[in-house]
Motif scaffolding. Structure first.
Motif, PDB file in Angstrom:
ATOM      1  N   ARG A   1      65.454  78.255  -9.113  1.00  0.00           N
ATOM      2  CA  ARG A   1      66.694  78.722  -8.516  1.00  0.00           C
ATOM      3  C   ARG A   1      66.416  79.844  -7.519  1.00  0.00           C
ATOM      4  NH1 ARG A   1      71.650  77.788 -10.656  1.00  0.00           N
ATOM      5  NH2 ARG A   1      70.776  76.929 -12.567  1.00  0.00           N
ATOM      6  N   GLU A   2      65.517  80.773  -7.932  1.00  0.00           N
ATOM      7  CA  GLU A   2      65.185  81.872  -7.032  1.00  0.00           C
ATOM      8  C   GLU A   2      64.458  81.379  -5.792  1.00  0.00           C
ATOM      9  OE1 GLU A   2      63.206  85.072  -9.093  1.00  0.00           O
ATOM     10  OE2 GLU A   2      64.978  85.238 -10.373  1.00  0.00           O
ATOM     11  N   ALA A   3      63.645  80.342  -5.985  1.00  0.00           N
ATOM     12  CA  ALA A   3      62.918  79.787  -4.845  1.00  0.00           C
ATOM     13  C   ALA A   3      63.885  79.204  -3.813  1.00  0.00           C
ATOM     14  CB  ALA A   3      61.947  78.718  -5.310  1.00  0.00           C
ATOM     15  N   LEU A   4      65.018  78.728  -4.294  1.00  0.00           N
ATOM     16  CA  LEU A   4      66.031  78.205  -3.374  1.00  0.00           C
ATOM     17  C   LEU A   4      66.852  79.338  -2.765  1.00  0.00           C
ATOM     18  CD1 LEU A   4      67.401  75.137  -5.347  1.00  0.00           C
ATOM     19  CD2 LEU A   4      65.933  75.102  -3.360  1.00  0.00           C
ATOM     20  N   GLY A   5      66.597  80.551  -3.216  1.00  0.00           N
ATOM     21  CA  GLY A   5      67.339  81.684  -2.664  1.00  0.00           C
ATOM     22  C   GLY A   5      68.660  81.914  -3.363  1.00  0.00           C
ATOM     23  N   LEU A   6      68.813  81.357  -4.570  1.00  0.00           N
ATOM     24  CA  LEU A   6      70.125  81.451  -5.222  1.00  0.00           C
ATOM     25  C   LEU A   6      70.281  82.710  -6.050  1.00  0.00           C
ATOM     26  CD1 LEU A   6      70.725  77.801  -6.296  1.00  0.00           C
ATOM     27  CD2 LEU A   6      72.053  79.139  -4.711  1.00  0.00           C
ATOM     28  N   GLY A   7      69.161  83.425  -6.307  1.00  0.00           N
ATOM     29  CA  GLY A   7      69.280  84.606  -7.149  1.00  0.00           C
ATOM     30  C   GLY A   7      69.896  85.786  -6.425  1.00  0.00           C
ATOM     31  N   GLN A   8      69.899  85.751  -5.102  1.00  0.00           N
ATOM     32  CA  GLN A   8      70.340  86.893  -4.308  1.00  0.00           C
ATOM     33  C   GLN A   8      71.860  87.037  -4.332  1.00  0.00           C
ATOM     34  OE1 GLN A   8      68.188  88.781  -2.591  1.00  0.00           O
ATOM     35  NE2 GLN A   8      66.337  87.577  -2.898  1.00  0.00           N
ATOM     36  N   PRO A   9      72.340  88.261  -4.032  1.00  0.00           N
ATOM     37  CA  PRO A   9      73.806  88.413  -3.907  1.00  0.00           C
ATOM     38  C   PRO A   9      74.345  87.578  -2.743  1.00  0.00           C
ATOM     39  CG  PRO A   9      72.686  90.547  -3.768  1.00  0.00           C
ATOM     40  CD  PRO A   9      71.634  89.520  -3.926  1.00  0.00           C
ATOM     41  N   VAL A  10      75.685  87.345  -2.799  1.00  0.00           N
ATOM     42  CA  VAL A  10      76.302  86.421  -1.847  1.00  0.00           C
ATOM     43  C   VAL A  10      76.101  86.876  -0.400  1.00  0.00           C
ATOM     44  CG1 VAL A  10      78.477  85.422  -1.112  1.00  0.00           C
ATOM     45  CG2 VAL A  10      78.016  85.713  -3.528  1.00  0.00           C
ATOM     46  N   TYR A  11      76.303  88.194  -0.156  1.00  0.00           N
ATOM     47  CA  TYR A  11      76.245  88.622   1.246  1.00  0.00           C
ATOM     48  C   TYR A  11      74.833  88.484   1.811  1.00  0.00           C
ATOM     49  CZ  TYR A  11      74.634  93.034  -0.812  1.00  0.00           C
ATOM     50  OH  TYR A  11      73.948  93.974  -1.517  1.00  0.00           O
ATOM     51  N   VAL A  12      73.817  88.652   0.923  1.00  0.00           N
ATOM     52  CA  VAL A  12      72.441  88.464   1.400  1.00  0.00           C
ATOM     53  C   VAL A  12      72.221  87.000   1.777  1.00  0.00           C
ATOM     54  CG1 VAL A  12      70.015  88.595   0.774  1.00  0.00           C
ATOM     55  CG2 VAL A  12      71.601  90.366   0.021  1.00  0.00           C
ATOM     56  N   GLN A  13      72.731  86.103   0.937  1.00  0.00           N
ATOM     57  CA  GLN A  13      72.582  84.669   1.229  1.00  0.00           C
ATOM     58  C   GLN A  13      73.241  84.315   2.549  1.00  0.00           C
ATOM     59  OE1 GLN A  13      73.559  81.842  -1.810  1.00  0.00           O
ATOM     60  NE2 GLN A  13      73.083  83.281  -3.435  1.00  0.00           N
ATOM     61  N   TYR A  14      74.445  84.866   2.746  1.00  0.00           N
ATOM     62  CA  TYR A  14      75.180  84.554   3.969  1.00  0.00           C
ATOM     63  C   TYR A  14      74.433  85.097   5.180  1.00  0.00           C
ATOM     64  CZ  TYR A  14      78.908  84.496   7.401  1.00  0.00           C
ATOM     65  OH  TYR A  14      79.636  84.273   8.535  1.00  0.00           O
ATOM     66  N   TRP A  15      73.977  86.332   5.065  1.00  0.00           N
ATOM     67  CA  TRP A  15      73.254  86.946   6.166  1.00  0.00           C
ATOM     68  C   TRP A  15      72.009  86.138   6.500  1.00  0.00           C
ATOM     69  CZ3 TRP A  15      73.603  89.666  10.220  1.00  0.00           C
ATOM     70  CH2 TRP A  15      72.464  90.247  10.798  1.00  0.00           C
ATOM     71  N   LYS A  16      71.298  85.691   5.461  1.00  0.00           N
ATOM     72  CA  LYS A  16      70.073  84.927   5.702  1.00  0.00           C
ATOM     73  C   LYS A  16      70.388  83.615   6.396  1.00  0.00           C
ATOM     74  CE  LYS A  16      66.718  86.814   2.779  1.00  0.00           C
ATOM     75  NZ  LYS A  16      65.857  86.753   1.623  1.00  0.00           N
ATOM     76  N   TRP A  17      71.481  82.991   5.982  1.00  0.00           N
ATOM     77  CA  TRP A  17      71.846  81.729   6.636  1.00  0.00           C
ATOM     78  C   TRP A  17      72.158  81.971   8.116  1.00  0.00           C
ATOM     79  CZ3 TRP A  17      76.002  79.820   9.314  1.00  0.00           C
ATOM     80  CH2 TRP A  17      75.935  78.456   9.590  1.00  0.00           C
ATOM     81  N   LEU A  18      72.922  83.067   8.348  1.00  0.00           N
ATOM     82  CA  LEU A  18      73.266  83.390   9.740  1.00  0.00           C
ATOM     83  C   LEU A  18      72.004  83.603  10.572  1.00  0.00           C
ATOM     84  CD1 LEU A  18      76.221  85.936   9.797  1.00  0.00           C
ATOM     85  CD2 LEU A  18      76.208  83.561  10.501  1.00  0.00           C
ATOM     86  N   VAL A  19      71.059  84.394  10.033  1.00  0.00           N
ATOM     87  CA  VAL A  19      69.829  84.680  10.768  1.00  0.00           C
ATOM     88  C   VAL A  19      69.083  83.375  11.026  1.00  0.00           C
ATOM     89  CG1 VAL A  19      67.580  85.772  10.598  1.00  0.00           C
ATOM     90  CG2 VAL A  19      69.626  87.028   9.947  1.00  0.00           C
ATOM     91  N   GLN A  20      69.004  82.549   9.987  1.00  0.00           N
ATOM     92  CA  GLN A  20      68.268  81.297  10.156  1.00  0.00           C
ATOM     93  C   GLN A  20      68.905  80.419  11.212  1.00  0.00           C
ATOM     94  OE1 GLN A  20      68.195  79.771   6.215  1.00  0.00           O
ATOM     95  NE2 GLN A  20      66.262  80.758   5.715  1.00  0.00           N
ATOM     96  N   PHE A  21      70.253  80.327  11.145  1.00  0.00           N
ATOM     97  CA  PHE A  21      70.915  79.385  12.055  1.00  0.00           C
ATOM     98  C   PHE A  21      70.939  79.906  13.484  1.00  0.00           C
ATOM     99  CE2 PHE A  21      74.316  77.111  14.113  1.00  0.00           C
ATOM    100  CZ  PHE A  21      74.119  75.828  13.658  1.00  0.00           C
ATOM    101  N   PHE A  22      71.260  81.178  13.666  1.00  0.00           N
ATOM    102  CA  PHE A  22      71.486  81.686  15.015  1.00  0.00           C
ATOM    103  C   PHE A  22      70.253  82.309  15.651  1.00  0.00           C
ATOM    104  CE2 PHE A  22      75.908  81.637  13.548  1.00  0.00           C
ATOM    105  CZ  PHE A  22      76.456  80.932  14.582  1.00  0.00           C
ATOM    106  N   TRP A  23      69.236  82.616  14.876  1.00  0.00           N
ATOM    107  CA  TRP A  23      68.077  83.265  15.469  1.00  0.00           C
ATOM    108  C   TRP A  23      66.822  82.419  15.334  1.00  0.00           C
ATOM    109  CZ3 TRP A  23      66.726  86.132  19.095  1.00  0.00           C
ATOM    110  CH2 TRP A  23      65.508  86.828  19.111  1.00  0.00           C
ATOM    111  N   ILE A  24      66.530  81.977  14.102  1.00  0.00           N
ATOM    112  CA  ILE A  24      65.256  81.280  13.901  1.00  0.00           C
ATOM    113  C   ILE A  24      65.298  79.874  14.489  1.00  0.00           C
ATOM    114  CG2 ILE A  24      63.628  80.474  12.167  1.00  0.00           C
ATOM    115  CD1 ILE A  24      64.385  82.885  10.519  1.00  0.00           C
ATOM    116  N   GLU A  25      66.428  79.168  14.323  1.00  0.00           N
ATOM    117  CA  GLU A  25      66.490  77.803  14.856  1.00  0.00           C
ATOM    118  C   GLU A  25      66.374  77.772  16.383  1.00  0.00           C
ATOM    119  OE1 GLU A  25      66.103  75.213  13.153  1.00  0.00           O
ATOM    120  OE2 GLU A  25      66.527  75.916  11.142  1.00  0.00           O
ATOM    121  N   PRO A  26      67.060  78.684  17.108  1.00  0.00           N
ATOM    122  CA  PRO A  26      66.825  78.722  18.560  1.00  0.00           C
ATOM    123  C   PRO A  26      65.372  79.033  18.899  1.00  0.00           C
ATOM    124  CG  PRO A  26      68.832  79.880  18.054  1.00  0.00           C
ATOM    125  CD  PRO A  26      68.210  79.530  16.747  1.00  0.00           C
ATOM    126  N   LEU A  27      64.744  79.907  18.098  1.00  0.00           N
ATOM    127  CA  LEU A  27      63.341  80.210  18.360  1.00  0.00           C
ATOM    128  C   LEU A  27      62.492  78.952  18.210  1.00  0.00           C
ATOM    129  CD1 LEU A  27      62.636  83.653  16.659  1.00  0.00           C
ATOM    130  CD2 LEU A  27      63.013  83.121  19.052  1.00  0.00           C
TER     131      LEU A  27
END
Lengths: 323, 345
Positions: free
Chosen positions: B51-77
């Motif tokens: 579960r932790e490997a999937l990133g599910l152990g983190q608090p909600v806002y961390v998960q959301y922030w990580k998704w945002l970073v991945q989608f808007f920053w890492i994917e364009p890179l």
């Protein structure tokens, strides 16, 4: 000069009205009757409503009753052109692969589809009217409510509906039982995602009505805002609400069927028209009538509702009336 | 106009952020467990690690922030890396490698990047949906023009009736109906869409065209119904205007009056409707894609949904949202460009 032209100073010489003045309701009804499609649609909608409401009392066969010996029977009309078709008057629409009677399934499925359609439409109307009236009447709420409406309009609705229904299915089924839970869920998600158009129309009308003299008069004799809304504004925005109600009913029926078709709707022993259609698609090359019957019922119902909407729009529009 | 466009573009950023938050919260509320498929013999502490490997152990806002970073920053890179490495138009630049070692949005089903799924399915959706929209509009415009010009004629009444039917029959009925008529009874066309078909020569091209006919027809029916209604009413409004009478009085030919004067003015609202209808047709394509098994966005979304593959569902739904916001923007700007009477201040 002969005295044929009526004397303007003599009221008795004016032509006598042939009929008593007609009320607004009568005018609307007369205009509505002019629209052939709307009248036919109204007739069909009434017929289909009666069909699903009193159908189960006349055709008492249970929709979920299995009769494996009488499986895969064809509709009775098949007997006209094919001698070897398995037909019988005990199942006039035929049966499915488990021997469930198609006529009673249509009735039962229609009940579910119509109930979902009406309930979702009423919910979305209530929400839409509330948001529309509040944002039209109270300046402070207008900006935030309208931005919220815009946001809701830019949501991808079908994907969100799919997500919401799949994700909450189990939770609500556990709380309320499978059928009630699914009903609440589907009505809820359709209602919550389809109120925006109504809200926009109602807001525009309320904004215009608010500046009229009768509202000013009501204000000046000290009527409270709540009373102004219920006594003066709501009756006047009734006609656009009614038109969007018909549209909402059609949308709700189609959405419910689409959800059932995609396999996220009601459970399979709880027939709705969309579900019946989806279940029949796999065996369509052998038994096409099982797809056509529910499909035809959905399409005809939606068609008649759309025609009623068209007729109502014409009838409620004072510029169209009397033409 | 430019200021308006820029303002609308800036406004669409908070809109998209809000939508992504709404979708994210909806998925957070879900009771669906990605670990539900894991065998019961796996001990609970191992499950917790997965579960932790999937990133599910983190608090909600961390998960959301990580998704945002991945989608808007890492994917364009990743896109920039790919462009500098493989394409002709940016390949002359030195290979960048910005995204090396960065975590991308990973699908729980395929364990690969979600964007790969998107890139696989986007062309399918664009081909079928785009083609159907073009066909639908191409049929709808002449119907709308002619039925408005011959108002209350037999053609008009038949046209109105047919569009009403097209408007009312849902695609999950027309789809099977078309399959039954053209694939089962007549045997002219394939009933399923073959996604792995490679168009290499004339024969495969014909096959590709054949398999596209049915889904395109089903989607085009809906488009035609809607757009021809708009076209008709816009033409009707304009045909009554004074400038039409003036044009006729000047002795212009009827064809010029209708096809130049009236049509141009009627196209203003219709073009907006056409632009606004594009996202709706993408949403509606979910059903058609499932009927014909077209491996497009909607089909993938449904598969991911049933597998509770939350990152994929999130990303796909968000891509639908981007399409909607983008085409709303285009519609608004087009409206201003086409109609000089409209001023956005």
């Amino acid at each position: 000069m002969t005295d044929t032209s009526p004397n303007p100073n003599d009221p008795l010489a004016e032509p006598i009205p042939l009929a008593p003045p007609t009320s607004q309701t009568q005018d609307i009804w007369r205009q509505f009757k002019q629209h052939k499609g709307a009248v036919l649609g109204g007739g069909f909608l009434m017929f289909i409503t009666l069909f699903v409401l009193i159908g189960p009392f006349i055709w008492t066969l249970e929709a979920t009753k299995l009769d494996i010996r009488a499986k895969d029977m064809r509709p009775i009309v098949w007997g006209l052109w094919s001698d070897e078709a398995k037909v019988g008057w005990n199942h006039p629409f035929g049966t499915d692969q488990l021997g469930r009677d198609l006529l009673s399934q249509m009735i039962e499925g229609g009940r579910a589809s119509m109930a979902v359609g009406w309930a979702a439409m009423i919910l979305s109307l209530l929400l839409g009217t509330a948001v529309g009236v509040l944002s039209g009447f109270f300046k402070r709420l207008d900006f935030i409510l309208m931005r919220f409406t815009d946001l809701m309009l830019s949501l991808p609705l079908l994907p969100i509906l799919l997500v919401a229904v799949t994700l909450f299915r189990e939770k609500l089924s556990k709380t309320f039982g499978i059928e009630t839970g699914m009903f609440i869920l589907i009505v809820g998600v359709i209602g919550i995602t389809s109120w925006m158009q109504t809200a926009r129309i109602v807001r525009a009308d309320v904004l215009a009505l608010k500046e009229r003299e009768f509202v000013l008069a009501a204000h000046s004799i000290g009527t409270r805002p709540g009373k102004i809304i219920t006594r003066h504004l709501l009756p006047n925005v009734l006609s656009p609400i009614m038109v969007s109600a018909t549209l909402g009913l059609a949308v709700a029926i189609i959405t419910e069927s689409a959800l059932s078709f995609l396999g996220v709707g009601f459970p399979s022993d709880f027939p709705t028209w969309g579900k019946l259609l989806a279940d029949a698609v796999q065996r369509m090359n052998l038994y096409p009538e099982r797809v056509f019957l529910p499909g035809l019922l959905i399409s005809l119902t939606v068609l008649s509702v759309n025609y009623i909407g068209d007729g109502l729009r014409d009838a409620l529009d004072p510029r169209m009336r009397g033409r | 106009m430019l200021t308006f466009t820029i303002r609308r573009l800036l406004l669409s950023i908070p809109t998209l952020l809000f939508i992504s938050l709404a979708i994210f919260m909806l998925l957070q509320l879900s009771p669906g467990d990605p670990m539900a498929q894991v065998p019961l013999t796996v001990p609970p502490e191992v499950k917790e690690k997965m579960r932790e490997a999937l990133g599910l152990g983190q608090p909600v806002y961390v998960q959301y922030w990580k998704w945002l970073v991945q989608f808007f920053w890492i994917e364009p890179l990743v896109f920039v890396d790919w462009a500098t490495a493989n394409t002709w138009w940016a390949g002359w630049l030195p290979d960048t490698g910005f995204a090396e070692g960065k975590l991308r949005v990973i699908s729980w089903q395929t364990r690969g990047p979600v964007m790969d799924l998107v890139i696989q399915s986007l062309p399918q959706t664009f081909w079928v949906v785009g083609m159907s929209y073009v066909v639908g509009v191409a049929i709808a415009l002449p119907i709308g023009i002619y039925s408005a010009y011959r108002h209350y004629s037999v053609f008009d009444q038949t046209g109105t009736f047919v569009t009403m039917i097209g408007f009312s029959i849902p695609p999950f009925f027309t789809g099977p109906l078309m399959i039954w008529i053209f694939a089962v009874q007549l045997g002219w066309l394939p009933s399923k869409y073959n996604t792995v078909l490679d168009v290499v020569d004339w024969d495969t091209f014909v096959l590709q065209m054949k398999q596209m006919v049915l889904p395109v027809m089903v989607l085009a029916l809906q488009t035609t119904a809607q757009i021809s209604r708009y076209m008709r009413s816009a033409m009707l409004d304009n045909l009554k205007q004074d400038y039409v009478r003036t044009a006729r009085a000047k002795g212009l030919k009827e064809g010029v009056v209708v096809m130049v004067h009236v049509l141009r003015n009627s196209m203003i609202p219709v073009i907006t409707v056409i632009a606004l209808g594009i996202p709706a047709i993408f949403g509606g394509a979910i059903i058609t894609e499932n009927v014909f098994a077209v491996n497009g966005l909607g089909y993938q979304l449904l598969i991911a949904l049933f597998a509770s593959d939350i990152p994929t569902v999130m990303t796909f739904t968000f891509i639908f949202a981007i399409l909607i916001v983008l085409f709303n923007l285009i519609a608004d700007v087009l409206y201003g460009v086409l109609d000089p009477r409209i001023r956005y201040d």
